[in-house]
Design an enzyme around this catalytic site. Structure first.
Site, PDB file in Angstrom:
ATOM      1  N   ARG A  75       0.820  -1.211   0.000  1.00 34.78           N
ATOM      2  CA  ARG A  75       0.000   0.000   0.000  1.00 34.78           C
ATOM      3  C   ARG A  75       0.856   1.263   0.000  1.00 34.78           C
ATOM      4  NH1 ARG A  75      -3.187   1.894  -2.633  1.00 34.78           N
ATOM      5  NH2 ARG A  75      -4.146  -0.175  -2.557  1.00 34.78           N
TER       6      ARG A  75
ATOM      7  N   LYS B  64       0.864  25.003  -4.000  1.00 39.24           N
ATOM      8  CA  LYS B  64      -0.379  24.351  -3.555  1.00 39.24           C
ATOM      9  C   LYS B  64      -0.186  22.838  -3.573  1.00 39.24           C
ATOM     10  CE  LYS B  64      -3.194  28.148  -5.323  1.00 39.24           C
ATOM     11  NZ  LYS B  64      -4.188  28.575  -6.323  1.00 39.24           N
TER      12      LYS B  64
ATOM     13  N   LYS C  73       2.642  39.741  -3.519  1.00 35.41           N
ATOM     14  CA  LYS C  73       1.253  39.469  -3.876  1.00 35.41           C
ATOM     15  C   LYS C  73       0.360  40.626  -3.434  1.00 35.41           C
ATOM     16  CE  LYS C  73      -0.099  35.163  -3.502  1.00 35.41           C
ATOM     17  NZ  LYS C  73      -0.099  34.711  -4.919  1.00 35.41           N
TER      18      LYS C  73
ATOM     19  N   ASP D 233      -2.570  37.831 -12.747  1.00 35.71           N
ATOM     20  CA  ASP D 233      -3.446  36.931 -12.001  1.00 35.71           C
ATOM     21  C   ASP D 233      -4.912  37.138 -12.379  1.00 35.71           C
ATOM     22  OD1 ASP D 233      -3.968  34.937  -9.997  1.00 35.71           O
ATOM     23  OD2 ASP D 233      -4.655  36.545  -8.669  1.00 35.71           O
TER      24      ASP D 233
END
Length: 270
Positions: free
Chosen positions: A86, A121, A153, A203
């Site tokens: 797994r 992200k 930003k 943006d």
């Protein structure tokens, strides 16, 4: 962390059913086409399992494979193979999913020198792996973290009357570091170009405004690199692919890509 998380004590199923000396061979098979990423995980699992199995890869990271291909064979302790199953699949399915999706975007839109970029992200703790997967898919890596380069930003700009001041402050304190400036409207463009950032991010611009902004930037200061972000649709990518050297950052490459369908098929015996 994954090793400890998945089996903090013993695999109570496998140790109850099989003897420590039982051997098996397993085949990592693809159930859909894709691009491989994450093969190095198996060498780490081999160390954690005290080299109780050996393996052979038929593909390398970044290589395409088809549905039904055997990507890797693993031979050794049955208990160890079941122990790693797994964990191995979780890493490979996730990272190969990112690499595969990135390759699809690059193949279709990465013409004329347009760069397909990732973002920050990412799942906490997975950033280097996720960005490596984007690279394996043919994409380009944006900054790895907040320390690598500066990005001014909207929440930063809100504290200043013009873009020049924060750009100058960063260059004064961290000379030689790249400085990127984000704007979200054409009204900010003149001030942004005057600030002379290394990279200018547009943006959530419309296709029309993006075209206008790129034309103005390339005319007034062609040294400024252009990055587009936010609301990137296939139609917008098609339009942006006409501009040479433009970067497009796409968060969904790492934050919404699905697991690729891979499976580990085990057979007992040598």
């Amino acid at each position: 962390m994954a090793w400890q998380e998945d089996c903090p004590d013993e695999d109570i199923t496998s140790v109850s059913l099989f003897q420590p000396n039982e051997q098996a061979i397993a085949f990592l098979n693809s159930r859909e086409e894709g691009v491989l990423c994450g093969s190095g995980v198996l060498s780490v699992l081999q160390e954690l399992a005290k080299h109780s199995f050996r393996y052979k890869w038929n593909f390398q990271d970044g290589e395409r494979f088809s549905k039904g291909d055997t990507l890797c064979s693993i031979e050794g302790s049955l208990q160890s193979i079941l122990r790693i199953e797994r964990i191995l699949l979780n890493f490979l399915q996730y990272l190969s999913g990112i690499a595969t999706q990135t390759r699809k975007v690059v193949d279709r839109y990465g013409t004329n020198g347009m760069m397909i970029l990732d973002t920050r992200k990412t799942l906490p703790g997975y950033r280097k792996l996720a960005k490596y997967a984007v690279y394996c898919g043919g994409g380009a890596n944006h900054r790895l973290n907040l320390s690598e380069m500066a990005m001014i930003k909207d929440n930063h700009l809100a504290m200043f009357s013009s873009a020049s001041e924060p750009v100058e402050k960063i260059r004064s304190r961290f000379p030689g570091r790249l400085v990127e400036l984000e704007i979200d409207s054409l009204e900010q463009l003149s001030d942004a170009i005057f600030a002379k950032p290394d990279v200018l991010m547009l943006d959530n611009f419309s296709v029309k405004d993006t075209r206008t902004a790129i034309d103005i930037i390339q005319k007034e200061n062609p040294k400024i690199l252009v990055e587009c972000s936010g609301g990137i649709t296939p139609e917008k990518l098609e339009e942006l692919s006409r501009f040479s050297g433009v970067g497009v950052s796409m968060g969904y490459l790492t934050h919404t890509t699905r697991f690729l369908d891979l499976g580990l098929d085990i057979r007992t015996g040598n």
